[in-house]
Scaffold this motif. Structure first.
Motif, PDB file in Angstrom:
ATOM      1  N   THR A 156       0.845  -1.184   0.000  1.00  0.00           N
ATOM      2  CA  THR A 156       0.000   0.000   0.000  1.00  0.00           C
ATOM      3  C   THR A 156       0.879   1.231   0.000  1.00  0.00           C
ATOM      4  O   THR A 156       1.990   1.214   0.515  1.00  0.00           O
ATOM      5  N   ASN A 157       0.395   2.324  -0.584  1.00  0.00           N
ATOM      6  CA  ASN A 157       1.100   3.597  -0.536  1.00  0.00           C
ATOM      7  C   ASN A 157       0.511   4.510   0.527  1.00  0.00           C
ATOM      8  O   ASN A 157       0.912   5.660   0.657  1.00  0.00           O
ATOM      9  N   ASN A 158      -0.465   3.995   1.263  1.00  0.00           N
ATOM     10  CA  ASN A 158      -1.140   4.774   2.284  1.00  0.00           C
ATOM     11  C   ASN A 158      -0.449   4.537   3.623  1.00  0.00           C
ATOM     12  O   ASN A 158      -0.487   3.431   4.167  1.00  0.00           O
ATOM     13  N   PHE A 159       0.196   5.578   4.162  1.00  0.00           N
ATOM     14  CA  PHE A 159       1.002   5.398   5.367  1.00  0.00           C
ATOM     15  C   PHE A 159       0.179   4.977   6.584  1.00  0.00           C
ATOM     16  O   PHE A 159       0.582   4.071   7.319  1.00  0.00           O
ATOM     17  N   PRO A 160      -0.982   5.598   6.854  1.00  0.00           N
ATOM     18  CA  PRO A 160      -1.777   5.136   8.000  1.00  0.00           C
ATOM     19  C   PRO A 160      -2.184   3.673   7.883  1.00  0.00           C
ATOM     20  O   PRO A 160      -2.142   2.930   8.862  1.00  0.00           O
ATOM     21  N   GLU A 161      -2.579   3.236   6.683  1.00  0.00           N
ATOM     22  CA  GLU A 161      -2.949   1.836   6.500  1.00  0.00           C
ATOM     23  C   GLU A 161      -1.752   0.919   6.736  1.00  0.00           C
ATOM     24  O   GLU A 161      -1.886  -0.163   7.307  1.00  0.00           O
ATOM     25  N   ALA A 162      -0.582   1.363   6.287  1.00  0.00           N
ATOM     26  CA  ALA A 162       0.614   0.546   6.466  1.00  0.00           C
ATOM     27  C   ALA A 162       0.965   0.403   7.941  1.00  0.00           C
ATOM     28  O   ALA A 162       1.377  -0.671   8.396  1.00  0.00           O
ATOM     29  N   CYS A 163       0.800   1.474   8.708  1.00  0.00           N
ATOM     30  CA  CYS A 163       1.062   1.404  10.147  1.00  0.00           C
ATOM     31  C   CYS A 163       0.066   0.479  10.835  1.00  0.00           C
ATOM     32  O   CYS A 163       0.427  -0.287  11.731  1.00  0.00           O
ATOM     33  N   GLU A 164      -1.196   0.557  10.416  1.00  0.00           N
ATOM     34  CA  GLU A 164      -2.192  -0.354  10.964  1.00  0.00           C
ATOM     35  C   GLU A 164      -1.835  -1.796  10.638  1.00  0.00           C
ATOM     36  O   GLU A 164      -1.999  -2.697  11.469  1.00  0.00           O
ATOM     37  N   ALA A 165      -1.340  -2.026   9.426  1.00  0.00           N
ATOM     38  CA  ALA A 165      -0.980  -3.384   9.017  1.00  0.00           C
ATOM     39  C   ALA A 165       0.133  -3.944   9.888  1.00  0.00           C
ATOM     40  O   ALA A 165       0.112  -5.118  10.266  1.00  0.00           O
ATOM     41  N   LEU A 166       1.122  -3.108  10.216  1.00  0.00           N
ATOM     42  CA  LEU A 166       2.208  -3.562  11.079  1.00  0.00           C
ATOM     43  C   LEU A 166       1.690  -3.889  12.473  1.00  0.00           C
ATOM     44  O   LEU A 166       2.041  -4.921  13.061  1.00  0.00           O
ATOM     45  N   LEU A 167       0.835  -3.025  13.005  1.00  0.00           N
ATOM     46  CA  LEU A 167       0.245  -3.287  14.315  1.00  0.00           C
ATOM     47  C   LEU A 167      -0.582  -4.567  14.290  1.00  0.00           C
ATOM     48  O   LEU A 167      -0.526  -5.384  15.218  1.00  0.00           O
ATOM     49  N   GLU A 168      -1.338  -4.768  13.214  1.00  0.00           N
ATOM     50  CA  GLU A 168      -2.146  -5.980  13.101  1.00  0.00           C
ATOM     51  C   GLU A 168      -1.273  -7.230  13.044  1.00  0.00           C
ATOM     52  O   GLU A 168      -1.646  -8.284  13.565  1.00  0.00           O
ATOM     53  N   GLN A 169      -0.109  -7.128  12.395  1.00  0.00           N
ATOM     54  CA  GLN A 169       0.802  -8.268  12.355  1.00  0.00           C
ATOM     55  C   GLN A 169       1.251  -8.656  13.764  1.00  0.00           C
ATOM     56  O   GLN A 169       1.320  -9.837  14.107  1.00  0.00           O
ATOM     57  N   VAL A 170       1.564  -7.653  14.581  1.00  0.00           N
ATOM     58  CA  VAL A 170       1.976  -7.922  15.959  1.00  0.00           C
ATOM     59  C   VAL A 170       0.825  -8.536  16.749  1.00  0.00           C
ATOM     60  O   VAL A 170       0.996  -9.544  17.451  1.00  0.00           O
ATOM     61  N   LEU A 171      -0.356  -7.950  16.631  1.00  0.00           N
ATOM     62  CA  LEU A 171      -1.510  -8.446  17.376  1.00  0.00           C
ATOM     63  C   LEU A 171      -1.873  -9.867  16.964  1.00  0.00           C
ATOM     64  O   LEU A 171      -2.178 -10.718  17.810  1.00  0.00           O
ATOM     65  N   MET A 217       4.649  -8.647  23.532  1.00  0.00           N
ATOM     66  CA  MET A 217       4.548  -8.571  22.075  1.00  0.00           C
ATOM     67  C   MET A 217       5.150  -7.254  21.618  1.00  0.00           C
ATOM     68  O   MET A 217       4.959  -6.217  22.249  1.00  0.00           O
ATOM     69  N   ALA A 218       5.898  -7.315  20.504  1.00  0.00           N
ATOM     70  CA  ALA A 218       6.623  -6.123  20.082  1.00  0.00           C
ATOM     71  C   ALA A 218       6.976  -6.179  18.605  1.00  0.00           C
ATOM     72  O   ALA A 218       7.042  -7.256  17.999  1.00  0.00           O
ATOM     73  N   PHE A 219       7.196  -4.993  18.040  1.00  0.00           N
ATOM     74  CA  PHE A 219       7.985  -4.866  16.823  1.00  0.00           C
ATOM     75  C   PHE A 219       9.287  -4.220  17.260  1.00  0.00           C
ATOM     76  O   PHE A 219       9.287  -3.165  17.898  1.00  0.00           O
ATOM     77  N   ASP A 220      10.408  -4.860  16.927  1.00  0.00           N
ATOM     78  CA  ASP A 220      11.698  -4.373  17.398  1.00  0.00           C
ATOM     79  C   ASP A 220      12.741  -4.537  16.301  1.00  0.00           C
ATOM     80  O   ASP A 220      12.503  -5.203  15.286  1.00  0.00           O
TER      81      ASP A 220
END
Length: 305
Positions: free
Chosen positions: A27-42, A198-201
């Protein structure tokens, strides 16, 4: 990854999530990309969780991820929340899938802590305005030193496991590599609280030359991140075991290829968002370097009690 990136991005686009890294390959949408990373962690951490959960969010920033968690996992909202429309690729698969929160547990309370007073004030204001359906509080303090936490936060955290049908989770999104002197005091405290993690590090690659380490030290000096925090995956797992987590309950997923290249590309076209490229030129080069060489790796880390 770099604090000045998210602060600069916040000015022209105030709804952007306060995460430094994001999944930008799909995606080129930064908010969506941040949500995607958070969803991966969750998803990595909570997809097998059978109890309702309480979250202690360290380095919560201006409350972007706080609002997302309250909206998607909050007890009155989680059941009615629609799955994300963003298709992202599973780190361990070649297939694309739709991320969804329907299989995730219900959040019953949320506690966040951030170091900067201005961020804490903004996060408090935003959460209050959102009228959350569950208890949610933001505190200002140094999350890396639990002995110095505000008294109210310590009291709330220490009593968080009174109910047998609830689990406590420590959440650290893209923040622990900044912790001084290290991550260890926080993680050791989490074990005493019987809190899963749980983390992204960020990790350092397994085969890094002395020259690459020297360059990374320079990057660390410019970002106020202790070089000693950049350890290998094996060293990271050993650290978690040393503080009290069981090795068999630790999981590390490398998501580098979904993060660094996409973020570098996003910064390369930042002028489309009204931001001069010179402001992000060095950061883009660093992300490109990491994407190509693997000197630094982005990882989703989970450790269950």
């Amino acid at each position: 990854m770099l604090d000045f990136i998210k602060r600069a991005l916040r000015n022209p686009t105030p709804k952007l999530y306060g995460l430094d890294h994001a999944i930008l390959n799909h995606t080129n949408n930064f908010p969506e990309a941040c949500e995607a990373l958070l969803e991966q962690v969750l998803t990595a951490a909570l997809s097998k969780e059978t109890k309702s959960i309480k979250i202690l969010d360290v380095g919560c920033g201006c409350g972007d991820q706080s609002l997302y968690l309250l909206k998607t996992l909050g007890s009155q909202n989680a059941k009615n929340e629609e799955p994300s429309h963003l298709e992202i690729q599973s780190p361990n698969q070649n297939l694309r899938h739709r991320s969804t929160n329907k299989s995730l547990p219900t959040l019953t309370s949320y506690l966040g802590i951030t170091l900067e007073h201005t961020q804490a004030g903004l996060a408090k204001s935003r959460i209050n305005q959102s009228n959350p359906s569950i208890p949610a509080k933001i505190f200002c303090g140094n999350a890396s030193i639990p002995s110095n936490w505000p008294a109210e936060l310590s009291s709330l955290v220490n009593t968080s496991n009174d109910l047998k049908d609830e689990s406590t989770w420590l959440l650290a999104l893209d923040t622990l590599y900044h912790f001084q002197p290290s991550r260890v005091p926080l993680l050791a405290h989490a074990v005493t609280l019987q809190a899963s993690f749980m983390a992204f590090d960020l990790l350092i690659g397994e085969s890094v030359t002395w020259w690459e380490k020297l360059l990374l030290r320079i990057v660390c000096l410019g970002t106020n991140a202790p070089f000693g925090n950049f350890i290998t995956e094996k060293e990271y797992v050993d650290m978690l075991v040393a503080v009290g987590y069981e090795r068999e309950k630790i999981e590390v997923r490398d998501v580098s290829k979904f993060v660094f290249a996409g973020l570098a590309g996003f910064l390369a076209v930042s002028k489309e968002y009204g931001m001069p490229m010179g402001k992000f030129g060095m950061a883009r080069r660093v992300f490109d370097w990491w994407a190509v060489t693997g000197v630094v790796r982005g990882a989703v880390v989970v450790a269950r009690v």
